[in-house]
Design an enzyme around this catalytic site. Structure first.
Site, PDB file in Angstrom:
ATOM      1  CE  LYS A 279      -4.034  -1.687   2.539  1.00  0.00           C
ATOM      2  NZ  LYS A 279      -5.008  -1.396   1.469  1.00  0.00           N
ATOM      3  NE  ARG A 353     -11.130  -9.324  -2.513  1.00  0.00           N
ATOM      4  CZ  ARG A 353     -11.440  -8.389  -3.415  1.00  0.00           C
ATOM      5  NH1 ARG A 353     -11.775  -8.731  -4.651  1.00  0.00           N
ATOM      6  NH2 ARG A 353     -11.429  -7.115  -3.086  1.00  0.00           N
TER       7      ARG A 353
HETATM    8  N1  BES Z   1      -8.342  -3.481   4.143  1.00  0.00           N
HETATM    9  C1  BES Z   1      -8.426  -3.070   2.799  1.00  0.00           C
HETATM   10  C2  BES Z   1      -9.675  -2.267   2.511  1.00  0.00           C
HETATM   11  C3  BES Z   1      -9.689  -0.847   3.001  1.00  0.00           C
HETATM   12  C4  BES Z   1      -9.012   0.144   2.312  1.00  0.00           C
HETATM   13  C5  BES Z   1     -10.454  -0.484   4.082  1.00  0.00           C
HETATM   14  C6  BES Z   1      -9.048   1.450   2.743  1.00  0.00           C
HETATM   15  C7  BES Z   1     -10.513   0.819   4.489  1.00  0.00           C
HETATM   16  C8  BES Z   1      -9.815   1.790   3.839  1.00  0.00           C
HETATM   17  C9  BES Z   1      -8.443  -4.269   1.855  1.00  0.00           C
HETATM   18  O1  BES Z   1      -7.699  -5.357   2.274  1.00  0.00           O
HETATM   19  C10 BES Z   1      -7.861  -3.812   0.562  1.00  0.00           C
HETATM   20  O2  BES Z   1      -6.712  -3.491   0.546  1.00  0.00           O
HETATM   21  N2  BES Z   1      -8.689  -3.783  -0.474  1.00  0.00           N
HETATM   22  C11 BES Z   1      -8.270  -3.342  -1.753  1.00  0.00           C
HETATM   23  C12 BES Z   1      -8.828  -4.286  -2.779  1.00  0.00           C
HETATM   24  C13 BES Z   1      -8.285  -4.076  -4.167  1.00  0.00           C
HETATM   25  C14 BES Z   1      -6.815  -4.460  -4.217  1.00  0.00           C
HETATM   26  C15 BES Z   1      -9.090  -4.893  -5.132  1.00  0.00           C
HETATM   27  C16 BES Z   1      -8.798  -1.934  -1.978  1.00  0.00           C
HETATM   28  O3  BES Z   1      -9.922  -1.645  -1.607  1.00  0.00           O
HETATM   29  O4  BES Z   1      -8.044  -1.114  -2.491  1.00  0.00           O
HETATM   30 MN    MN Z   2      -5.671  -5.191   1.688  1.00  0.00          MN
END
Ligand code: BES
Ligand code: MN
Ligand code: ZN
Length: 499
Positions: A279, A353
């Site tokens: 990230k 997921r």
């Molecule tokens: N934990 C995150 C989702 C999230 C992101 C929650 C920002 C709250 C704030 C999740 O594991 C994630 O990283 N999701 C990705 C999915 C994508 C790679 C398809 C996302 O939402 O960017």
């Molecule tokens: Mn994630």
């Protein structure tokens, strides 16, 4: 904080502070009118002089009001009477509680619970007042070496009910409110803990602790047991971390032995760096909240155990830390889930997921009445619904309706998104049964589509709480949501919501 309920005689209360509401412009609520009469028009006189108009959020503290037995009277502005709805009621309780806690009063008699709120009865008002008061007083200062000092903290709040006949119902609601507040506080504490403290091992210890305290059966599956079960998807997320993964199973058995349980599945990523699909750095600290789904399962179980709800509920918590590392999953890796379906991991940051799918397969063995998973799953959900509503996706309309209604009743709302098969196409992979991402479009729905493939054997709903589980910015912190929604859902299923 100690709470109780009493009915009637506002003017005779000996409390350190009696709280009454004032509508815009300068109209007293009915307990206020009673107090005003006892004081021979002292309060209405002040209002006429313009000391207070009744605007929402304003307060006026009076000492030694003639003709009363209390030390203080706190006037709380309620805004326009016509627009006094659920949110305004909750805001008024918050303002009252904050002011009381600062004013030095030791106990208070709160008459705001007598105010009329459209379509809401005394039991709703008492539950919500308890929740808001507890919300307002919540602090997380475990890591402050110098605690914020409060001169004489408020110890006791008495909520008033207009009629004696309301007392039984109001007391039940008070017990429910206090139980939900305790569950929310547990969820908030766990959410607010940093990732170096709240690891999968720590969550497992907390679950065992909760079990001991409330008589739940708790079992923690270790890596080797998960390997035997074939949880290849879940285990792939754990590869980059030095923290061992855990799979927590909690059973609350308050119902008849033959009754099928509701299974709650909570995402327990104790820190989400994104893994190799790292990230960006900004606000990455907030990924300590990525176990908020897990926290809400523990909080909900605590709440229903405290109120001794006659129901069977199972909590499942797959918990893992998502880190990059020499042994971490790579984009392009293919793993086999417990269900036998294969997954091409195109993005290691779509890890939620990957742990949930194996938990959903594991849920089958409980012959569930229904399964609800709760997860901070997608940033897309924050874009779609902001910080107001949780996203809801379900494979059964009746279950979706129940959850939407529970969210309304709890003031912890959700909004449904479609699970149409058209969206499933975005998950196609040339090499495996499915990819773990579906592109930028409809990210919340495609994440739910992925999960739905593991939830075909039962009624299932998914709550995406990415926008609702915590607040960012200056007052950042866990919200304890959706413990109220889930608890109201279980209460309603047991006809225990007196409305
Ligand atoms: N934990 C995150 C989702 C999230 C992101 C929650 C920002 C709250 C704030 C999740 O594991 C994630 O990283 N999701 C990705 C999915 C994508 C790679 C398809 C996302 O939402 O960017
Ligand atoms: Mn994630
Ligand atoms: Zn995540």
């Amino acid at each position: 904080m100690e709470f109780s309920i009493k009915s009637g005689s506002t003017e005779k209360q000996r409390a350190a502070c009696v709280v009454i509401g004032v509508f815009e412009t300068r109209k007293l609520s009915s307990p206020g009118e009673i107090l005003d009469k006892a004081s021979d028009g002292f309060i209405s006189g002040l209002l006429r002089h313009g000391d207070m108009e009744g605007k929402a959020g304003t307060t006026l503290l009076l000492h030694k009001v003639p003709g009363t037995f209390c030390e203080r009277v706190l006037l709380v502005g309620l805004g326009k009477e016509k627009g006094f709805h659920e949110k305004e009621f909750r805001d008024a309780i918050a303002t009252a509680t904050r002011t009381l806690n600062d004013c030095g009063a030791f106990d208070a008699f709160l008459t705001l619970t007598e105010l009329a709120v459209k379509k809401r009865d005394i039991s709703w008002r008492v539950r919500q007042a308890t929740l808001m008061a507890s919300e307002t007083l919540y602090r997380f200062d475990r890591y402050k070496t110098k605690k914020e000092e409060v001169r004489r903290p408020l110890r006791k709040i008495t909520l008033s009910a207009e009629h004696r006949a309301d007392l039984p119902v109001a007391n039940t609601a008070l017990n429910q409110g206090l139980s939900i507040a305790a569950g929310m506080n547990l969820a908030k504490n766990l959410g607010n803990l940093p990732g170096n403290v709240c690891t999968p091992t720590y969550l497992a210890e907390q679950a065992l602790e909760l079990g001991k305290e409330h008589g739940l059966k708790v079992e923690v599956l270790e890596r080797t047991e998960m390997e035997k079960l074939g949880m290849g998807s879940l285990l792939s997320v754990a590869r980059g971390s030095h923290q061992p993964p855990k799979f927590i199973v909690l059973r609350y058995e308050g119902g008849k032995a033959e009754e099928r349980p509701v299974v709650l599945v909570g995402k327990g990523i104790t820190f989400d760096t994104g893994g190799i699909s790292l990230k960006p750095g900004a606000e990455m600290d907030e990924m300590k909240y990525d176990m908020s789904g897990a926290a809400s399962v523990l909080g909900t179980l605590k709440a229903i155990a405290l109120m001794a709800l006659p129901a069977n509920v199972v909590g499942l918590i797959p918990t893992v830390e998502n880190m990059p590392g020499g042994n971490a999953s790579r984009p392009g890796d293919i793993v086999t889930s417990m269900s036998g379906q294969t997954i091409e991991i195109l993005n290691t940051d779509a890890e939620g997921r990957l742990i949930l799918c194996d938990a959903l397969t594991y849920a089958e063995r409980f012959k569930p009445a229904c399964v609800i998973d709760i997860a901070t799953l997608t940033g897309a959900c924050v874009i779609a619904l902001g910080h107001v509503a949780s996203g809801l996706v379900a494979n059964h309309d009746g279950l979706a309706r129940e959850l939407l209604e529970a969210g309304q009743a709890a003031y912890d709302r959700a909004w449904q998104l479609p699970l149409w098969s058209d969206y499933q196409e975005q998950l196609k992979s040339p090499f495996a049964d499915m990819a773990n991402i579906g592109g930028r479009a409809a990210g919340t729905i495609t994440a739910a589509c992925f999960l739905s493939r593991y939830a075909e054997k039962y009624h299932w709903a998914h709550l995406d709480i990415a926008g609702t589980a915590w607040k960012s910015g200056e007052k950042k912190g866990s919200t304890g949501r959706p413990v109220p929604l889930l608890t109201h859902f279980l209460l309603a299923r047991n006809n225990a919501l007196v409305e």
